[in-house]
Design an enzyme around this catalytic site. Structure first.
Site, PDB file in Angstrom:
ATOM      1  N   LEU A 164      34.832 -52.366  -7.576  1.00  0.00           N
ATOM      2  CA  LEU A 164      33.566 -51.657  -7.369  1.00  0.00           C
ATOM      3  C   LEU A 164      32.863 -51.510  -8.709  1.00  0.00           C
ATOM      4  O   LEU A 164      33.503 -51.355  -9.740  1.00  0.00           O
ATOM      5  CB  LEU A 164      33.847 -50.270  -6.782  1.00  0.00           C
ATOM      6  CG  LEU A 164      34.592 -50.262  -5.445  1.00  0.00           C
ATOM      7  CD1 LEU A 164      35.024 -48.846  -5.089  1.00  0.00           C
ATOM      8  CD2 LEU A 164      33.706 -50.838  -4.338  1.00  0.00           C
TER       9      LEU A 164
ATOM     10  N   GLU B 246      44.229 -43.335 -12.714  1.00  0.00           N
ATOM     11  CA  GLU B 246      43.820 -41.933 -12.891  1.00  0.00           C
ATOM     12  C   GLU B 246      43.231 -41.337 -11.614  1.00  0.00           C
ATOM     13  O   GLU B 246      43.407 -40.153 -11.322  1.00  0.00           O
ATOM     14  CB  GLU B 246      42.772 -41.838 -13.999  1.00  0.00           C
ATOM     15  CG  GLU B 246      42.172 -40.444 -14.124  1.00  0.00           C
ATOM     16  CD  GLU B 246      41.050 -40.373 -15.146  1.00  0.00           C
ATOM     17  OE1 GLU B 246      41.160 -39.566 -16.060  1.00  0.00           O
ATOM     18  OE2 GLU B 246      40.069 -41.137 -15.034  1.00  0.00           O
TER      19      GLU B 246
ATOM     20  N   ARG C 161      39.742 -47.902  -1.827  1.00  0.00           N
ATOM     21  CA  ARG C 161      40.721 -47.496  -2.838  1.00  0.00           C
ATOM     22  C   ARG C 161      41.831 -46.602  -2.284  1.00  0.00           C
ATOM     23  O   ARG C 161      42.759 -46.234  -3.001  1.00  0.00           O
ATOM     24  CB  ARG C 161      40.000 -46.797  -4.004  1.00  0.00           C
ATOM     25  CG  ARG C 161      38.973 -47.692  -4.690  1.00  0.00           C
ATOM     26  CD  ARG C 161      38.592 -47.197  -6.049  1.00  0.00           C
ATOM     27  NE  ARG C 161      39.768 -47.022  -6.883  1.00  0.00           N
ATOM     28  CZ  ARG C 161      39.766 -46.430  -8.069  1.00  0.00           C
ATOM     29  NH1 ARG C 161      38.636 -45.975  -8.562  1.00  0.00           N
ATOM     30  NH2 ARG C 161      40.882 -46.291  -8.763  1.00  0.00           N
TER      31      ARG C 161
ATOM     32  N   ARG D 266      32.026 -39.740  -5.282  1.00  0.00           N
ATOM     33  CA  ARG D 266      33.427 -39.932  -4.904  1.00  0.00           C
ATOM     34  C   ARG D 266      34.169 -38.637  -4.534  1.00  0.00           C
ATOM     35  O   ARG D 266      35.169 -38.681  -3.834  1.00  0.00           O
ATOM     36  CB  ARG D 266      34.179 -40.609  -6.060  1.00  0.00           C
ATOM     37  CG  ARG D 266      33.647 -41.979  -6.441  1.00  0.00           C
ATOM     38  CD  ARG D 266      33.977 -43.003  -5.374  1.00  0.00           C
ATOM     39  NE  ARG D 266      33.409 -44.299  -5.699  1.00  0.00           N
ATOM     40  CZ  ARG D 266      33.949 -45.166  -6.541  1.00  0.00           C
ATOM     41  NH1 ARG D 266      35.078 -44.881  -7.138  1.00  0.00           N
ATOM     42  NH2 ARG D 266      33.360 -46.314  -6.766  1.00  0.00           N
TER      43      ARG D 266
ATOM     44  N   HIS E 104      31.761 -40.812 -12.566  1.00  0.00           N
ATOM     45  CA  HIS E 104      32.660 -39.653 -12.537  1.00  0.00           C
ATOM     46  C   HIS E 104      32.287 -38.651 -13.631  1.00  0.00           C
ATOM     47  O   HIS E 104      31.677 -39.024 -14.641  1.00  0.00           O
ATOM     48  CB  HIS E 104      34.104 -40.103 -12.820  1.00  0.00           C
ATOM     49  CG  HIS E 104      34.747 -40.890 -11.725  1.00  0.00           C
ATOM     50  ND1 HIS E 104      35.393 -42.093 -11.963  1.00  0.00           N
ATOM     51  CD2 HIS E 104      34.881 -40.657 -10.401  1.00  0.00           C
ATOM     52  CE1 HIS E 104      35.886 -42.555 -10.830  1.00  0.00           C
ATOM     53  NE2 HIS E 104      35.585 -41.713  -9.865  1.00  0.00           N
TER      54      HIS E 104
ATOM     55  N   VAL F 103      33.391 -52.760 -15.091  1.00  0.00           N
ATOM     56  CA  VAL F 103      33.565 -52.272 -13.712  1.00  0.00           C
ATOM     57  C   VAL F 103      33.812 -50.755 -13.740  1.00  0.00           C
ATOM     58  O   VAL F 103      34.609 -50.213 -12.974  1.00  0.00           O
ATOM     59  CB  VAL F 103      34.678 -53.039 -12.952  1.00  0.00           C
ATOM     60  CG1 VAL F 103      34.213 -54.424 -12.569  1.00  0.00           C
ATOM     61  CG2 VAL F 103      35.963 -53.115 -13.759  1.00  0.00           C
TER      62      VAL F 103
ATOM     63  N   CYS G 203      40.862 -43.738 -17.394  1.00  0.00           N
ATOM     64  CA  CYS G 203      41.054 -44.269 -16.033  1.00  0.00           C
ATOM     65  C   CYS G 203      42.368 -45.031 -15.865  1.00  0.00           C
ATOM     66  O   CYS G 203      42.877 -45.147 -14.751  1.00  0.00           O
ATOM     67  CB  CYS G 203      39.934 -45.245 -15.668  1.00  0.00           C
ATOM     68  SG  CYS G 203      38.312 -44.550 -15.816  1.00  0.00           S
TER      69      CYS G 203
HETATM   70  N1  GLY Z   1      35.571 -49.610 -10.499  1.00  0.00           N
HETATM   71  C1  GLY Z   1      35.983 -48.280 -10.546  1.00  0.00           C
HETATM   72  C2  GLY Z   1      35.547 -47.546  -9.340  1.00  0.00           C
HETATM   73  O1  GLY Z   1      34.472 -47.814  -8.886  1.00  0.00           O
HETATM   74  O2  GLY Z   1      36.223 -46.732  -8.781  1.00  0.00           O
END
Ligand code: GLY
Length: 281
Positions: A28, A76, A96, A143, A171, A266, A272
């Site tokens: 992502l 993470e 994920r 998220r 984040h 990314v 992370c």
């Molecule tokens: N590529 C890291 C994320 O989008 O969670």
């Protein structure tokens, strides 16, 4: 809370995960852009894990990549560990969610008190969780949602938990991490500064701040290692020369510049790529 608090940043183990072949095309990302050089990404990641194990003496537990999980290197996001409790998350991106399984097993093998986030209304990525040693800040982002934050507050009852709306990035920790005990590393963008202001207003504690010209450079990894003291992994001067100059002013630190040019494409930062935990506690 019984007993003495462990030294902030103390750490004995790090969980990391190899980079899957699928990352370059399928991971992502907030926006398109340059393609990931996978060989370089693996070299940079190997240097990162080598620093944790060989240079700092941590026990590094390295999970194999799962090529059906393009973002799995970013461990993470799958767990929040504080003391001997590990909260397994319910990542905000459905692609994920399965990343959590392998991390669950390894944290159980370490005999942590593992708690699962089973509520299907909750989402939470570890990248949104800033633990200052005194309290938690939870970034409400694309998220992480309110319910996720409530569950975290319920699991880590000994600490105050405050919510901060995250704008302009993925984040909370994309532009804000701890650079030492009571020291918040923060980016210079309007979004980052706004988040800091909210955190300062909500907190009973006073923090010093280390302002970095580049938001991405504000994602650094602080550790306190026996016989080494304050250790900071920060983005390399080749990537962010102005921010590196700010880190270089920190006194009594072992400063370790780390290149992260490929995973950054990314949306991955230095925090992370590991889940850090302290079994000495
Ligand atoms: N590529 C890291 C994320 O989008 O969670």
């Amino acid at each position: 809370m019984a007993g003495t608090l462990p030294v902030f940043g103390s750490c004995t183990h790090a969980v990391v995960r190899d980079i899957p072949d699928s990352l370059a095309v399928e991971a992502l990302r907030m926006s398109g852009g340059e393609s990931v050089d996978m060989e370089k990404a693996r070299r940079e990641h190997q240097l990162y894990t080598g620093i944790l194990s060989h240079k700092l003496g941590l026990q590094v537990l390295q999970l194999p990549a799962d090529h059906s999980l393009p973002d799995c290197v970013f461990v993470e996001d799958t767990a929040v560990v504080c003391g001997d409790t590990a909260l397994l998350t319910r990542p905000g991106a459905p692609s994920r969610r399965r990343e959590v399984e392998a991390v669950k097993k390894i944290l159980e093998d370490l005999h942590l008190n593992v708690v699962e986030m089973t509520d299907e209304a909750a989402t939470l990525d570890g990248g949104d969780i800033l633990f200052t040693g005194k309290e938690f800040f939870v970034g409400l982002s694309k998220r992480t949602n309110q319910r996720g934050a409530e569950i975290l507050a319920d699991v880590f009852k000994d600490y105050a938990v405050s919510k901060v709306t995250v704008t302009g990035t993925l984040h909370l920790k994309s532009y804000c991490t701890m650079a030492g005990p009571g020291l918040i590393a923060i980016g210079s963008s309007e979004h980052a500064q706004k988040a800091l202001k909210i955190m300062q207003e909500m907190s009973e504690h006073r923090y010093d701040k280390l302002t970095l010209p580049d938001d991405q450079a504000a994602n650094c990894v602080y550790l306190n290692i026996p016989n080494k003291g304050h250790v900071l992994l920060h983005r390399a001067p080749e990537e962010f020369p102005e921010s590196a100059k700010v880190f270089e002013k920190l006194k009594d630190y072992m400063l370790i510049p780390v290149s992260n040019s490929e995973l950054a494409k990314v949306d991955g930062g230095l925090t992370c790529c590991s889940v850090l935990l302290n079994k000495r506690a």
